[in-house]
Scaffold this motif. Sequence first.
Motif, PDB file in Angstrom:
ATOM      1  N   ARG A  86      12.169  12.401  -1.441  1.00  0.00           N
ATOM      2  CA  ARG A  86      12.183  12.168   0.010  1.00  0.00           C
ATOM      3  C   ARG A  86      11.973  10.696   0.343  1.00  0.00           C
ATOM      4  NH1 ARG A  86      14.960  16.044   1.794  1.00  0.00           N
ATOM      5  NH2 ARG A  86      14.449  15.246   3.885  1.00  0.00           N
ATOM      6  N   ILE A  87      11.742   9.877  -0.674  1.00  0.00           N
ATOM      7  CA  ILE A  87      11.642   8.426  -0.462  1.00  0.00           C
ATOM      8  C   ILE A  87      13.054   7.863  -0.319  1.00  0.00           C
ATOM      9  CG2 ILE A  87      10.951   6.220  -1.470  1.00  0.00           C
ATOM     10  CD1 ILE A  87       8.749   7.745  -2.988  1.00  0.00           C
ATOM     11  N   PHE A 107       0.810  -1.208   0.000  1.00  0.00           N
ATOM     12  CA  PHE A 107       0.000   0.000   0.000  1.00  0.00           C
ATOM     13  C   PHE A 107       0.854   1.274   0.000  1.00  0.00           C
ATOM     14  CE2 PHE A 107      -2.840  -2.965   2.589  1.00  0.00           C
ATOM     15  CZ  PHE A 107      -3.426  -3.499   1.449  1.00  0.00           C
ATOM     16  N   SER A 108       2.003   1.213  -0.688  1.00  0.00           N
ATOM     17  CA  SER A 108       2.877   2.388  -0.758  1.00  0.00           C
ATOM     18  C   SER A 108       2.424   3.369  -1.834  1.00  0.00           C
ATOM     19  CB  SER A 108       4.319   1.962  -1.024  1.00  0.00           C
ATOM     20  OG  SER A 108       4.431   1.297  -2.272  1.00  0.00           O
ATOM     21  N   GLU A 109       1.460   2.976  -2.662  1.00  0.00           N
ATOM     22  CA  GLU A 109       0.987   3.833  -3.742  1.00  0.00           C
ATOM     23  C   GLU A 109       0.480   5.165  -3.201  1.00  0.00           C
ATOM     24  OE1 GLU A 109      -0.240   5.454  -7.347  1.00  0.00           O
ATOM     25  OE2 GLU A 109       1.190   3.874  -6.855  1.00  0.00           O
ATOM     26  N   ARG A 110      -0.185   5.149  -2.059  1.00  0.00           N
ATOM     27  CA  ARG A 110      -0.737   6.391  -1.494  1.00  0.00           C
ATOM     28  C   ARG A 110       0.371   7.357  -1.098  1.00  0.00           C
ATOM     29  NH1 ARG A 110      -2.695   4.154   4.326  1.00  0.00           N
ATOM     30  NH2 ARG A 110      -1.095   2.593   4.575  1.00  0.00           N
ATOM     31  N   ILE A 145       1.000  11.283  -3.115  1.00  0.00           N
ATOM     32  CA  ILE A 145       1.043  12.640  -2.553  1.00  0.00           C
ATOM     33  C   ILE A 145       2.433  13.246  -2.752  1.00  0.00           C
ATOM     34  CG2 ILE A 145       1.555  11.791  -0.207  1.00  0.00           C
ATOM     35  CD1 ILE A 145      -0.365  14.996  -1.244  1.00  0.00           C
ATOM     36  N   LEU A 146       3.497  12.433  -2.671  1.00  0.00           N
ATOM     37  CA  LEU A 146       4.845  12.959  -2.869  1.00  0.00           C
ATOM     38  C   LEU A 146       5.047  13.406  -4.316  1.00  0.00           C
ATOM     39  CD1 LEU A 146       6.881  10.381  -0.758  1.00  0.00           C
ATOM     40  CD2 LEU A 146       6.462  12.779  -0.202  1.00  0.00           C
ATOM     41  N   SER A 147       4.480  12.660  -5.247  1.00  0.00           N
ATOM     42  CA  SER A 147       4.562  13.039  -6.658  1.00  0.00           C
ATOM     43  C   SER A 147       3.828  14.352  -6.913  1.00  0.00           C
ATOM     44  CB  SER A 147       3.970  11.926  -7.526  1.00  0.00           C
ATOM     45  OG  SER A 147       3.913  12.316  -8.878  1.00  0.00           O
ATOM     46  N   LEU A 148       2.676  14.518  -6.266  1.00  0.00           N
ATOM     47  CA  LEU A 148       1.868  15.722  -6.462  1.00  0.00           C
ATOM     48  C   LEU A 148       2.635  16.986  -6.089  1.00  0.00           C
ATOM     49  CD1 LEU A 148      -1.005  16.862  -7.122  1.00  0.00           C
ATOM     50  CD2 LEU A 148      -1.474  16.694  -4.669  1.00  0.00           C
TER      51      LEU A 148
END
Length: 369
Positions: free
Chosen positions: A328-329, A312-315, A319-322
Amino acid sequence: MSKKVAFITRHAVANYGSLLQAYATQSIIEELGHDAVCIDYVCRDELPENLLKTRLYISNWNKNALTRLIYIATKRFDLNYEEKKFYDFRREILKLTDKTYHSRAELEKDLPEADVYMTGSDQVWNEITYRKIDPVYFLNFVPDGKKKTAYAASFGGKSVKDTDKELIGTMLKRYDSISVREKSGVKIAEDMGAEANQVLDPTLLMDKKRWSNLIPNKKCEEDYVLVYQLQPNKAFEKYSLEFAKRQNLKLLRISPSKSARFKTGKLICCPPVGEFLWYIENAKYFLTDSFHGTAFAINLNTPFIDILPNKFSERNRSILSLVGLEHRILDNLQDFSLAEDKIDFDKVNVIIEEERKKSIKLLRKMIEE
């Protein structure tokens, strides 16, 4: 004209993100001039007397009789403690229906009165318990002819099971309007014949100033690194300890679970929701695998590093992509250079404010039109 909005979401789990996104949904609806009530739905599998068995079923401890016995012996006290604490937290900040519901039948028999019925945010359209979706979160209890919307709902990942697609597609088509939290959710909905828009998580609809109403006004006496970790990950624990040592800072760990005392860092166990936010806001650095931990770090302008969960890392990625913060990953648990990589929060704040305006505009339209 003011309307009454009854929303259903994952509010009744011992998780700060789940609770605070419900609070944010309630708050924004009220700021738009409408009445909001959170439907107090707790499926039977998540009732306190059943929760231990439910958690065991989906855990890595469900291997044999011995591991199951160890899990029950070590987790029973923890879960009871968390549930009692969050029961009080919910009643402190949420406006709940007078009745608590445990099934579709109970909701149909005594439907909460409302002009608009809304599926709220969080992983409401993901597998809930026993690795199954819960159709109640798709408003299957609301009769045809009643207005049904969804705000920032999440499927959890990039796809849903093939065996669930027909049922989910049928339920999505009953909605008058749908918005989802992740970009991947737009595609999932569209693949099943339903139109959806991407919006911000409810916690990001409230800016830092609004959240300050919950955050206690107290001085931070010393700098620290804060960990908020939801998924088991020994490498994460080791990394956080070494990170704090390299920065010559105290390591604090915030968690609703007393068993987290066996992990690295000094445990801040189950603080009130305002203090939870205070610790994030005042951290020198914040390490997390949590979506809502990431969202609050962005919103409160706290330097952070994302250690993605195994599932469930997609969420988090969405938001980080947005906001342009995919860097920061942490891809390498031997890399400590992100501590020196400063985040341009002025740029991030501009993006969030623009997305906030669009999301609130859409929410208003969903309720009022």
